[in-house]
Design a protein around this motif. Structure first.
Motif, mmCIF file in Angstrom:
data_model
loop_
_atom_site.group_PDB
_atom_site.id
_atom_site.type_symbol
_atom_site.label_atom_id
_atom_site.label_comp_id
_atom_site.label_asym_id
_atom_site.label_seq_id
_atom_site.Cartn_x
_atom_site.Cartn_y
_atom_site.Cartn_z
ATOM 1 N N ALA A 238 -0.506 -2.903 2.469
ATOM 2 C CA ALA A 238 -0.446 -2.171 1.201
ATOM 3 C C ALA A 238 -0.761 -3.056 -0.002
ATOM 4 C CB ALA A 238 0.941 -1.551 1.038
ATOM 5 N N ALA A 239 -0.569 -4.350 0.145
ATOM 6 C CA ALA A 239 -0.841 -5.283 -0.957
ATOM 7 C C ALA A 239 -2.266 -5.833 -0.911
ATOM 8 C CB ALA A 239 0.164 -6.426 -0.916
ATOM 9 N N GLY A 240 -3.057 -5.370 0.046
ATOM 10 C CA GLY A 240 -4.435 -5.846 0.155
ATOM 11 C C GLY A 240 -4.583 -7.161 0.889
ATOM 12 N N LYS A 241 -3.508 -7.600 1.568
ATOM 13 C CA LYS A 241 -3.562 -8.845 2.338
ATOM 14 C C LYS A 241 -4.143 -8.562 3.725
ATOM 15 C CE LYS A 241 -0.950 -10.671 -0.955
ATOM 16 N NZ LYS A 241 -1.476 -11.599 -1.962
ATOM 17 N N VAL A 242 -4.956 -9.490 4.205
ATOM 18 C CA VAL A 242 -5.549 -9.320 5.527
ATOM 19 C C VAL A 242 -4.505 -9.630 6.597
ATOM 20 C CG1 VAL A 242 -7.313 -10.155 7.122
ATOM 21 C CG2 VAL A 242 -7.860 -9.866 4.703
ATOM 22 N N VAL A 243 -4.269 -8.664 7.485
ATOM 23 C CA VAL A 243 -3.284 -8.842 8.558
ATOM 24 C C VAL A 243 -3.936 -8.772 9.940
ATOM 25 C CG1 VAL A 243 -1.354 -7.987 7.186
ATOM 26 C CG2 VAL A 243 -2.736 -6.371 8.514
ATOM 27 N N GLY A 244 -5.223 -8.481 9.972
ATOM 28 C CA GLY A 244 -5.910 -8.413 11.263
ATOM 29 C C GLY A 244 -7.339 -7.935 11.081
ATOM 30 N N VAL A 245 -8.038 -7.829 12.198
ATOM 31 C CA VAL A 245 -9.375 -7.228 12.216
ATOM 32 C C VAL A 245 -9.446 -6.324 13.434
ATOM 33 C CG1 VAL A 245 -10.559 -9.118 11.005
ATOM 34 C CG2 VAL A 245 -10.400 -9.142 13.508
ATOM 35 N N VAL A 246 -10.235 -5.274 13.328
ATOM 36 C CA VAL A 246 -10.493 -4.411 14.476
ATOM 37 C C VAL A 246 -12.006 -4.330 14.635
ATOM 38 C CG1 VAL A 246 -10.429 -2.266 13.118
ATOM 39 C CG2 VAL A 246 -10.003 -2.195 15.586
ATOM 40 N N THR A 247 -12.474 -4.539 15.848
ATOM 41 C CA THR A 247 -13.902 -4.566 16.118
ATOM 42 C C THR A 247 -14.298 -3.418 17.037
ATOM 43 O OG1 THR A 247 -13.720 -5.939 18.104
ATOM 44 C CG2 THR A 247 -13.832 -7.079 15.975
ATOM 45 N N ASP A 248 -15.605 -3.200 17.144
ATOM 46 C CA ASP A 248 -16.066 -2.169 18.060
ATOM 47 C C ASP A 248 -15.656 -2.505 19.490
ATOM 48 O OD1 ASP A 248 -17.767 -4.344 18.162
ATOM 49 O OD2 ASP A 248 -19.612 -3.184 17.897
ATOM 50 N N ARG A 249 -15.565 -3.802 19.802
ATOM 51 C CA ARG A 249 -15.121 -4.190 21.148
ATOM 52 C C ARG A 249 -13.665 -3.810 21.378
ATOM 53 N NH1 ARG A 249 -15.812 -10.351 22.900
ATOM 54 N NH2 ARG A 249 -17.997 -9.717 22.638
ATOM 55 N N ASP A 250 -12.804 -4.032 20.360
ATOM 56 C CA ASP A 250 -11.393 -3.630 20.476
ATOM 57 C C ASP A 250 -11.283 -2.141 20.761
ATOM 58 O OD1 ASP A 250 -10.475 -6.222 19.857
ATOM 59 O OD2 ASP A 250 -10.574 -5.809 17.711
ATOM 60 N N LEU A 251 -12.098 -1.359 20.068
ATOM 61 C CA LEU A 251 -12.044 0.096 20.220
ATOM 62 C C LEU A 251 -12.514 0.521 21.610
ATOM 63 C CD1 LEU A 251 -13.437 0.976 16.690
ATOM 64 C CD2 LEU A 251 -11.116 1.423 17.507
ATOM 65 N N LYS A 252 -13.563 -0.122 22.098
ATOM 66 C CA LYS A 252 -14.057 0.232 23.434
ATOM 67 C C LYS A 252 -13.037 -0.113 24.505
ATOM 68 C CE LYS A 252 -18.944 -0.320 22.225
ATOM 69 N NZ LYS A 252 -20.153 -1.200 22.329
ATOM 70 N N LYS B 14 -2.748 3.743 16.893
ATOM 71 C CA LYS B 14 -3.007 3.206 15.558
ATOM 72 C C LYS B 14 -3.766 1.881 15.655
ATOM 73 C CE LYS B 14 -0.544 6.556 13.833
ATOM 74 N NZ LYS B 14 -1.200 7.705 13.186
ATOM 75 N N VAL B 15 -4.399 1.537 14.541
ATOM 76 C CA VAL B 15 -5.117 0.275 14.484
ATOM 77 C C VAL B 15 -4.185 -0.893 14.794
ATOM 78 C CG1 VAL B 15 -6.190 -1.338 12.864
ATOM 79 C CG2 VAL B 15 -6.982 1.031 12.972
ATOM 80 N N LYS B 16 -2.944 -0.823 14.357
ATOM 81 C CA LYS B 16 -1.997 -1.920 14.590
ATOM 82 C C LYS B 16 -1.750 -2.155 16.070
ATOM 83 C CE LYS B 16 2.096 1.059 14.141
ATOM 84 N NZ LYS B 16 3.312 1.342 13.325
ATOM 85 N N ASP B 17 -2.013 -1.133 16.898
ATOM 86 C CA ASP B 17 -1.785 -1.257 18.333
ATOM 87 C C ASP B 17 -2.920 -1.997 19.047
ATOM 88 O OD1 ASP B 17 0.601 0.286 18.153
ATOM 89 O OD2 ASP B 17 -0.617 2.121 18.134
ATOM 90 N N ILE B 18 -4.078 -2.069 18.426
ATOM 91 C CA ILE B 18 -5.245 -2.633 19.114
ATOM 92 C C ILE B 18 -5.928 -3.761 18.334
ATOM 93 C CG2 ILE B 18 -5.717 -0.461 20.303
ATOM 94 C CD1 ILE B 18 -7.978 0.020 18.272
ATOM 95 N N MET B 19 -5.532 -3.986 17.097
ATOM 96 C CA MET B 19 -6.247 -4.964 16.267
ATOM 97 C C MET B 19 -5.993 -6.395 16.742
ATOM 98 S SD MET B 19 -3.938 -4.998 12.778
ATOM 99 C CE MET B 19 -2.322 -5.788 12.719
ATOM 100 N N THR B 20 -6.884 -7.279 16.359
ATOM 101 C CA THR B 20 -6.727 -8.713 16.605
ATOM 102 C C THR B 20 -5.957 -9.301 15.436
ATOM 103 O OG1 THR B 20 -8.809 -8.834 17.827
ATOM 104 C CG2 THR B 20 -7.945 -10.892 16.932
ATOM 105 N N THR B 21 -4.826 -9.925 15.726
ATOM 106 C CA THR B 21 -3.986 -10.457 14.643
ATOM 107 C C THR B 21 -4.264 -11.932 14.351
ATOM 108 O OG1 THR B 21 -2.228 -10.908 16.253
ATOM 109 C CG2 THR B 21 -2.131 -8.805 15.063
ATOM 110 N N LYS B 22 -4.937 -12.612 15.299
ATOM 111 C CA LYS B 22 -5.326 -14.004 15.040
ATOM 112 C C LYS B 22 -6.663 -13.965 14.315
ATOM 113 C CE LYS B 22 -6.100 -18.531 17.161
ATOM 114 N NZ LYS B 22 -6.158 -19.315 18.429
#
Length: 225
Positions: A40-54, A77-85
């Protein structure tokens, strides 16, 4: 070359609570391969890629019916599949550093953040290719000359002065210290196009003084709109 001058600013992003279905649609509609995930503060907490989704998508062999499948995808949700590193850089870092990081980590893009980890932009492999294209001047055609040049101080300056004396208009100069010979470097110089007879005379003069590796002319087809 600073990332801040080449990155995509105001990039598309999602939040941890964004559904997997919406993230997949965004990636498809916007033709991107990665979405930064911000809180909510605009801080980066992860990334989600097309590979994560597949990898998170149900197999085509699933026994779920369409309604069950739709419900499942809307609940993930994105939080369930995103890369956090997350590997990230700042606008003040160089494009070259971004290229090395993407190659070493085998990733296609990086979120760009400020000192407080707020999202400022993204840089991708495509952006790095754009940098290469623009700094070489290849879109303007011309002739590229490759040299094996001594590492002795001032050797490149002498070569540039010789090219100017011979009537060449230099468009770009790139060097690489990957030569097998410790006392050499490879230098790639693009000059404005010239008549073939003038080019032939130029090449003969250069061969008499330098180790000329190659000469090639870039006649590019018209760019697609």
């Amino acid at each position: 070359m600073l990332i801040g001058n080449w990155m995509t600013k105001d990039p598309i992003s999602v939040t941890p609570e964004t559904s997997m279905m919406r993230a997949a649609k965004t990636i498809k509609d916007k033709a991107v391969h990665m979405l930064p995930v911000v809180d909510a503060a605009g801080k980066v907490v992860g990334v989600v890629t097309d590979r994560d989704l597949k990898e998170a998508s149900p197999s085509k062999a699933t026994t779920l019916d369409v309604h069950e499948l739709y419900y499942l995808l809307s609940e993930i949700k994105v939080k369930d599949i995103m890369t956090t590193k997350v590997y990230s850089l700042t606008p003040e870092d160089t494009v070259e550093r971004a290229a090395v990081l993407m190659r070493d980590k085998r990733i296609g893009g990086l979120p760009i953040v400020d000192g407080e980890n707020s999202l400022q932009g993204v840089i991708t492999e495509s952006d790095v290719l754009d940098v290469l294209i623009k700094i070489t001047g290849v879109l303007h055609g011309g002739i590229q000359l490759g040299f094996a040049l001594s590492n002795e101080q001032g050797s490149l300056l002498v070569l540039i002065e010789d090219l100017a004396r011979m009537g060449c208009r230099v468009m770009s100069v790139l060097t690489a210290f990957e030569s097998e010979a410790a006392n050499q470097r490879h230098v790639f110089i693009r000059v404005m196009d010239m008549d073939k007879s003038v080019q032939n005379k130029l090449v003969e003069e250069l061969k008499a003084k330098y180790e000329l590796l190659y000469v090639t002319r870039d006649d590019l087809p018209p760019m697609r709109p």
